[in-house]
Design a protein around this motif. Structure first.
Motif, PDB file in Angstrom:
ATOM      1  N   LEU A  18       0.865  -1.179   0.000  1.00 21.71           N
ATOM      2  CA  LEU A  18       0.000   0.000   0.000  1.00 21.71           C
ATOM      3  C   LEU A  18       0.901   1.228   0.000  1.00 21.71           C
ATOM      4  N   ARG A  19       0.787   2.029  -1.045  1.00 21.02           N
ATOM      5  CA  ARG A  19       1.663   3.190  -1.215  1.00 21.02           C
ATOM      6  C   ARG A  19       0.844   4.486  -1.225  1.00 21.02           C
ATOM      7  N   ARG A  20       1.524   5.558  -0.898  1.00 24.30           N
ATOM      8  CA  ARG A  20       0.976   6.920  -1.020  1.00 24.30           C
ATOM      9  C   ARG A  20      -0.421   7.026  -0.391  1.00 24.30           C
ATOM     10  N   VAL A  21      -0.549   6.481   0.800  1.00 23.92           N
ATOM     11  CA  VAL A  21      -1.834   6.531   1.492  1.00 23.92           C
ATOM     12  C   VAL A  21      -2.002   7.938   2.056  1.00 23.92           C
ATOM     13  N   GLY A  22      -3.002   8.652   1.569  1.00 23.09           N
ATOM     14  CA  GLY A  22      -3.181  10.037   1.997  1.00 23.09           C
ATOM     15  C   GLY A  22      -4.634  10.442   2.082  1.00 23.09           C
ATOM     16  N   VAL A  23      -4.908  11.361   2.994  1.00 25.29           N
ATOM     17  CA  VAL A  23      -6.252  11.901   3.196  1.00 25.29           C
ATOM     18  C   VAL A  23      -6.146  13.414   3.304  1.00 25.29           C
ATOM     19  N   LEU A  24      -7.084  14.134   2.721  1.00 26.84           N
ATOM     20  CA  LEU A  24      -7.064  15.589   2.819  1.00 26.84           C
ATOM     21  C   LEU A  24      -7.050  16.007   4.291  1.00 26.84           C
ATOM     22  N   PRO A  25      -6.227  16.987   4.646  1.00 25.25           N
ATOM     23  CA  PRO A  25      -6.084  17.376   6.053  1.00 25.25           C
ATOM     24  C   PRO A  25      -7.400  17.709   6.742  1.00 25.25           C
ATOM     25  N   GLU A  26      -8.336  18.311   6.027  1.00 23.82           N
ATOM     26  CA  GLU A  26      -9.581  18.744   6.664  1.00 23.82           C
ATOM     27  C   GLU A  26     -10.529  17.599   6.997  1.00 23.82           C
ATOM     28  N   VAL A  27     -10.260  16.396   6.492  1.00 20.01           N
ATOM     29  CA  VAL A  27     -11.148  15.269   6.803  1.00 20.01           C
ATOM     30  C   VAL A  27     -10.413  14.154   7.550  1.00 20.01           C
ATOM     31  N   ARG A  28      -9.250  14.453   8.093  1.00 20.92           N
ATOM     32  CA  ARG A  28      -8.552  13.466   8.899  1.00 20.92           C
ATOM     33  C   ARG A  28      -9.377  13.137  10.145  1.00 20.92           C
TER      34      ARG A  28
END
Length: 303
Positions: free
Chosen positions: A76-86
Motif C-alpha cells: 500500500l503506497r501513497r496513502v493520503g487523506v485531505l487534512p480537513e477530513v482526517r
C-alpha cells in the motif's frame, strides 16, 4: 458517507492532488518524504496496477491509496487523506477496501517513517505489525484476510473445523456477527476439529465453558461476551490462566476480546445476500482475518 472506488492511471491528477495535500502538511522530515516529489506522470505509472479513491456523497475526492502488487505481497503506497477530513474514518475505509482486494495475496505491507509514531500506531491498530525496515522507514505487514461462502450450517461447521487444523494452544479466535449469524455453529466446527469433549453450545448464561481435549490437543475455552460490559469484565473471568494451554474462542468479542492477545484470528459472519432467504437457505459470508506476527507466512484456514 465515504465511497471507495478502484481507479487507474486516468485518475492520476486526482490522486496527486490528494497526495500533495496530505504529505505537505506533515512535519518536515530529513530526508523529505518521497511522496512530495511525485508528478502526474509518476503517479500514472504507479497506478498501472490500480489504486483507490475515497469520495464523499458530494462527489469530492478526499483520500487515495496506490496498490502495488509484488509477488505474494500487496503493498500500500501513497496513502493520503485531505487534512480537513482526517480522523473522519476515510483512511480506515481505504485500508479496509484494500484488504478486501488482497484475496490473491499472502499479506499486505506498508512503509511508515520512524519520525511519525502516530502513523505506525494507525497501521498497528489495523492489524499490521513491524517486521523490520531500513531507517528511516519501518516496514509493517499483516496477513491478508480471506472470505468464504457458507450456504448452510454444515458448511459453517466445516469452515470452523478447517480453521481448527491451523490452531494451537494459546490461539485466540474472536467471533462477531449479528444475532443468529452462525457464531455458535462456527464454534461447534472448531470444537469438532480440535477433538474436544462435550457439545459446544451457546454459553450465554454461564459466560464461559471449558471443553477438554479427547486426545493430545489443546482444550477449547468457549466464551460468550454478549452480556459483558467491556474488557474489564472479560478480565474478571480470569481467562489468562488458560490462555496458554487452550484455544480460546470469544463470541460477540469484537471490541472486547482483542486485548486478550496481539496474535489472534478475527472471524466476522455476515449475511451473504441482502434479500430475504429463499428455498430455506440463509447463506452467510465468513471473513477470516488473522492478526499478528504468529500468522505472517502461515495460512489461517485450509478449506
Amino acid at each position: 458517507m465515504t465511497t471507495i472506488r478502484l481507479v487507474g492511471p486516468e485518475e492520476a491528477p486526482a490522486v496527486l492532488t490528494i497526495v500533495r495535500a496530505a504529505f505537505s502538511t506533515r512535519p518536515v522530515l530529513d530526508p523529505p518524504a518521497e511522496a512530495l516529489g511525485e508528478t502526474e506522470e509518476s503517479i500514472a505509472v504507479a497506478l498501472a496496477h490500480g489504486g483507490l479513491l475515497a469520495s464523499y456523497d458530494d462527489g469530492r475526492d478526499v483520500g487515495a491509496l496506490v496498490l502495488d502488487p509484488q509477488r505474494s505481497t500487496l503493498w500500500l503506497r501513497r496513502v493520503g487523506v485531505l487534512p480537513e477530513v482526517r480522523d473522519h474514518g476515510v483512511a480506515t475505509a481505504l485500508v479496509t477496501e484494500a484488504m478486501a482486494r488482497a484475496a490473491d495475496f499472502d499479506d499486505l505491507a506498508v512503509l511508515a517513517r520512524e519520525e511519525l509514531p502516530a502513523t505506525s500506531r494507525f497501521w498497528r491498530e489495523h492489524g499490521f505489525v513491524p517486521v523490520g525496515g531500513t531507517s528511516p522507514y519501518v516496514e509493517l505487514r499483516r496477513p491478508a484476510p480471506r472470505s468464504y461462502d457458507a450456504p448452510d450450517s454444515a458448511s459453517m461447521r466445516t469452515l470452523g473445523s478447517s480453521l481448527a487444523t491451523s490452531l494451537r494452544a494459546g490461539d485466540v479466535v474472536v467471533l462477531s456477527g449479528e444475532l443468529g449469524a452462525g457464531k455458535t455453529t462456527f464454534a461447534q466446527g472448531l470444537g469438532a476439529g480440535l477433538g474436544v469433549r462435550g457439545d459446544v453450545t451457546s454459553p450465554t448464561f454461564v459466560i464461559s465453558r471449558v471443553h477438554p481435549s479427547l486426545g493430545d490437543g489443546p482444550a477449547l475455552v468457549h466464551v460468550d461476551a454478549y452480556r459483558l460490559g467491556g474488557v474489564a469484565e472479560l478480565d474478571d473471568l480470569d481467562l489468562d490462566t488458560s490462555l496458554d494451554e487452550a484455544v480460546t474462542v470469544v463470541e460477540w468479542g469484537e471490541g472486547i476480546a482483542e486485548g486478550l492477545a496481539d496474535d489472534r484470528v478475527e472471524v466476522r459472519i455476515e449475511r451473504a445476500l441482502a434479500d430475504e432467504p429463499r428455498d430455506d437457505l440463509d447463506p452467510r459470508r465468513v471473513r477470516i482475518a488473522p492478526v499478528g506476527t504468529r500468522w505472517l507466512g502461515a495460512a489461517a484456514l485450509t478449506p
